[in-house]
Write an enzyme that holds these catalytic residues in place. Structure first.
Site, PDB file in Angstrom:
ATOM      1  N   LYS A 114      -3.282  15.506 -14.509  1.00 53.11           N
ATOM      2  CA  LYS A 114      -2.246  14.495 -14.556  1.00 53.11           C
ATOM      3  C   LYS A 114      -2.904  13.124 -14.719  1.00 53.11           C
ATOM      4  O   LYS A 114      -3.492  12.590 -13.791  1.00 53.11           O
ATOM      5  CB  LYS A 114      -1.385  14.465 -13.291  1.00 53.11           C
ATOM      6  CG  LYS A 114      -0.159  13.523 -13.442  1.00 53.11           C
ATOM      7  CD  LYS A 114       0.350  12.968 -12.142  1.00 53.11           C
ATOM      8  CE  LYS A 114      -0.256  11.651 -11.793  1.00 53.11           C
ATOM      9  NZ  LYS A 114       0.159  10.524 -12.679  1.00 53.11           N
ATOM     10  N   GLY A 129       3.174   9.948  -9.929  1.00 53.22           N
ATOM     11  CA  GLY A 129       2.457  10.475  -8.784  1.00 53.22           C
ATOM     12  C   GLY A 129       3.343  11.175  -7.772  1.00 53.22           C
ATOM     13  O   GLY A 129       3.023  12.289  -7.329  1.00 53.22           O
ATOM     14  N   PRO A 130       4.473  10.544  -7.379  1.00 50.91           N
ATOM     15  CA  PRO A 130       5.326  11.191  -6.377  1.00 50.91           C
ATOM     16  C   PRO A 130       5.902  12.530  -6.814  1.00 50.91           C
ATOM     17  O   PRO A 130       6.280  13.340  -5.970  1.00 50.91           O
ATOM     18  CB  PRO A 130       6.441  10.152  -6.165  1.00 50.91           C
ATOM     19  CG  PRO A 130       5.828   8.843  -6.506  1.00 50.91           C
ATOM     20  CD  PRO A 130       4.901   9.147  -7.648  1.00 50.91           C
ATOM     21  N   CYS A 137     -13.265  -0.170  -9.619  1.00 55.04           N
ATOM     22  CA  CYS A 137     -13.434   0.120  -8.185  1.00 55.04           C
ATOM     23  C   CYS A 137     -14.793  -0.289  -7.661  1.00 55.04           C
ATOM     24  O   CYS A 137     -14.942  -0.607  -6.478  1.00 55.04           O
ATOM     25  CB  CYS A 137     -13.173   1.603  -7.912  1.00 55.04           C
ATOM     26  SG  CYS A 137     -14.246   2.726  -8.834  1.00 55.04           S
ATOM     27  N   GLU A 184      -9.001  -4.730  -1.377  1.00 53.60           N
ATOM     28  CA  GLU A 184      -9.317  -4.579  -2.795  1.00 53.60           C
ATOM     29  C   GLU A 184      -8.261  -5.299  -3.626  1.00 53.60           C
ATOM     30  O   GLU A 184      -7.076  -4.961  -3.574  1.00 53.60           O
ATOM     31  CB  GLU A 184      -9.373  -3.096  -3.167  1.00 53.60           C
ATOM     32  CG  GLU A 184      -9.884  -2.848  -4.568  1.00 53.60           C
ATOM     33  CD  GLU A 184     -10.076  -1.369  -4.853  1.00 53.60           C
ATOM     34  OE1 GLU A 184     -11.070  -1.018  -5.522  1.00 53.60           O
ATOM     35  OE2 GLU A 184      -9.242  -0.556  -4.420  1.00 53.60           O
ATOM     36  N   GLU A 191     -12.307   9.860  -4.907  1.00 53.65           N
ATOM     37  CA  GLU A 191     -13.038   8.639  -5.265  1.00 53.65           C
ATOM     38  C   GLU A 191     -12.026   7.513  -5.152  1.00 53.65           C
ATOM     39  O   GLU A 191     -11.116   7.391  -5.966  1.00 53.65           O
ATOM     40  CB  GLU A 191     -13.613   8.767  -6.676  1.00 53.65           C
ATOM     41  CG  GLU A 191     -14.716   7.762  -6.964  1.00 53.65           C
ATOM     42  CD  GLU A 191     -14.180   6.454  -7.495  1.00 53.65           C
ATOM     43  OE1 GLU A 191     -14.131   5.472  -6.712  1.00 53.65           O
ATOM     44  OE2 GLU A 191     -13.797   6.405  -8.667  1.00 53.65           O
ATOM     45  N   VAL A 206       4.723  14.658 -10.102  1.00 51.98           N
ATOM     46  CA  VAL A 206       3.700  15.554 -10.644  1.00 51.98           C
ATOM     47  C   VAL A 206       2.449  15.559  -9.772  1.00 51.98           C
ATOM     48  O   VAL A 206       1.886  16.616  -9.472  1.00 51.98           O
ATOM     49  CB  VAL A 206       3.357  15.155 -12.093  1.00 51.98           C
ATOM     50  CG1 VAL A 206       2.188  15.992 -12.628  1.00 51.98           C
ATOM     51  CG2 VAL A 206       4.576  15.350 -12.984  1.00 51.98           C
ATOM     52  N   GLY A 207       2.006  14.383  -9.331  1.00 47.70           N
ATOM     53  CA  GLY A 207       0.815  14.317  -8.502  1.00 47.70           C
ATOM     54  C   GLY A 207       0.964  15.095  -7.212  1.00 47.70           C
ATOM     55  O   GLY A 207       0.073  15.863  -6.822  1.00 47.70           O
ATOM     56  N   GLY A 216       3.372  12.470 -15.947  1.00 46.12           N
ATOM     57  CA  GLY A 216       4.451  12.184 -15.019  1.00 46.12           C
ATOM     58  C   GLY A 216       4.010  11.217 -13.943  1.00 46.12           C
ATOM     59  O   GLY A 216       2.908  10.664 -13.981  1.00 46.12           O
TER      60      GLY A 216
END
Length: 472
Positions: A171, A204-205, A280, A379, A246, A207-208, A202
């Site tokens: 994904k 995150g909420p 990152c 961050e 990560e 498909v993830g 898709g």
């Protein structure tokens, strides 16, 4: 290039999505809609995982030399598409073309080439007393990748997983999914066996979370925010599944008093602003010993002034937009709060001029930042550099380690042994001394809330293996 895609890649073929509202892809430079991809569902994830599970035994049993040959063909197909990939990254992310060509496209090709070699020579069994210790592929991998390096972050998971003998369900981020479609066009042309690699786009909420919680996914490999990583780890923990995470970073660039200051500041500013600060590993905290602090601020201000904002396709552009309007507003709020907390504006700022169209933030340098303030702890993920004075080596180490993150960092000194002593004390997964180049074969990952596990090189390959002891 087809920028409106209506299908997923399942079991070796392009499969039409069932329908539903497509996810629009915006150009962050023009703010226009430039493409769309389907919004997948949990049912789509079920189909992808089923295909990966059915293909696993055959792929795991494939001779390593044959797996390496498949990766080699994929490398050739991606190389042939390198220009289109770079242009697509410019289109959906806003990375200047020079950086999109060298980093966004060139780096993942280098990583993939490394795994062609590693796939051909897997870790040899080890004799431990009367035991034979072997490594076997972990199984079906769910790969969930971010938007900031849309090809590299996929390849850093996909290549070692395939080299180890795993099958994959991917994904990509819904903000930059078009690059993933170019990758899967290459996968299809390279002729990987059906089901070995599958794509479901898709949110995150939906498909993830379906991937992270799926009972037939053996390992979830995720790159993204620490908050989302915590959620994925929770979903995987409910079924005792492995995770590789990560996550975020707030890396310190430690400049000692005997450093080549002009080089250290110039390289440090460039690192902090790479990919518009949407990196990152960015060295977003510059720690300078007091004897050279004012000089460093002058150099940082001049360096920031050289980062021209504009059209990423213009060769003169050094800094593109942020990925979305939401990200732009988030970064502006960080700047405003940093100044309210006592920071001193050296360059840029929330009111600095930027192009009228596009989601731009001016390259910003803020001095006198409190090491405990939000700007030094959170961050930002934008072109914002916090500069902090330190007294000596011990103080620099204490300030650098004053973070819940531990992903990367840097040390600059005219005495390499002194730099090495400081580097060894930093609680991070990687440290660069005097601007040493990035090594794509070295392990990549973090301490503390920067994640679990390692990517790249043979350490990245081992992340996708189980260890078995056979007693004889």
């Amino acid at each position: 290039m087809d920028l409106v895609r209506t299908d997923f890649y399942l079991d070796g073929r392009w499969a039409p999505a069932d329908g539903g509202q497509p996810l629009e892809v915006h150009n962050p430079t023009t703010e226009e809609v430039v493409g769309a991809v389907p919004a997948g569902t949990a049912d789509d994830v079920d189909r992808a995982v089923a295909a990966a599970r059915a293909a696993f035994d055959g792929w795991a049993a494939t001779d390593p030399a044959d797996r390496a040959a498949h990766l080699d063909r994929l490398h050739a197909e991606l190389t042939a598409r390198a220009y289109d990939i770079a242009r697509t990254v410019v289109l959906e992310l806003g990375t200047p073309l020079k950086v999109a060509t060298r980093v966004q496209t060139g780096l993942p090709l280098t990583v993939l080439r490394g795994y062609v070699d590693l796939a051909a020579r897997p870790p040899a069994p080890q004799a431990v007393g009367n035991s034979l210790v072997v490594r076997e592929p972990v199984g079906v991998v769910g790969a969930i990748t971010p938007w900031n390096y849309p090809l590299h972050q996929i390849v850093a998971k996909l290549a070692p997983a395939l080299a180890a003998g795993c099958t994959v369900v991917l994904k990509p981020s819904e903000l930059t999914p078009l690059t993933a479609y170019l990758l899967f066009d290459a996968i299809h042309s390279a002729g990987l066996p059906p089901g070995v690699v599958n794509l479901v786009t898709g949110t995150g909420p939906v498909v993830g979370e379906a991937i992270a919680g799926h009972p037939d996914v053996d390992l979830v490999s995720f790159t993204g925010s620490t908050a989302t990583g915590r959620r994925i780890a929770h979903l995987a923990a409910d079924r005792i599944a492995r995770v590789a995470l990560e996550l975020g970073g707030k890396s310190a660039n430690v400049i000692l008093d005997d450093a080549d200051l002009a080089t250290a500041v110039k390289v440090g500013v460039g690192n902090a602003f790479l990919n518009s600060g949407q990196t990152c590993t960015a060295w977003t905290r510059m720690l300078v010993q007091r004897a050279r602090y004012d000089e460093a601020l002058d150099l940082a201000a001049k360096a920031a002034e050289g980062y021209h904002l504009g059209d990423p396709l213009d060769p003169g552009t050094r800094l593109g937009p942020l990925v979305s309007a939401q990200q732009r507003e988030r970064v502006r709020k960080h700047i405003t709060r940093g100044l309210a907390d006592g920071g001193r504006l050296i360059a840029g700022g929330p009111d600095a001029p930027v192009p009228q169209q596009g989601w731009f933030v001016a390259p910003t340098v803020i001095a006198d930042v409190d090491p405990d303030s939000a700007l030094a702890q959170e961050e930002v993920f934008g072109p914002v550099l916090a500069v902090i004075p330190v007294d000596d080596d011990d103080h620099a180490v204490a300030v650098a380690n004053n973070s819940r993150y531990g992903l990367a960092g840097a040390v600059w000194s005219g005495d390499e042994e002194r730099a090495l002593r400081v580097a060894r004390r930093l609680r991070t997964g990687a440290v660069d001394i005097n601007g040493a180049p990035f090594n794509p074969m070295a392990p990549f990952g973090g301490y503390k809330q920067s994640g679990l596990g390692r990517e790249l090189g043979h350490h990245g390959l081992e992340e996708f293996c189980e260890v078995k002891a056979i007693q004889r």
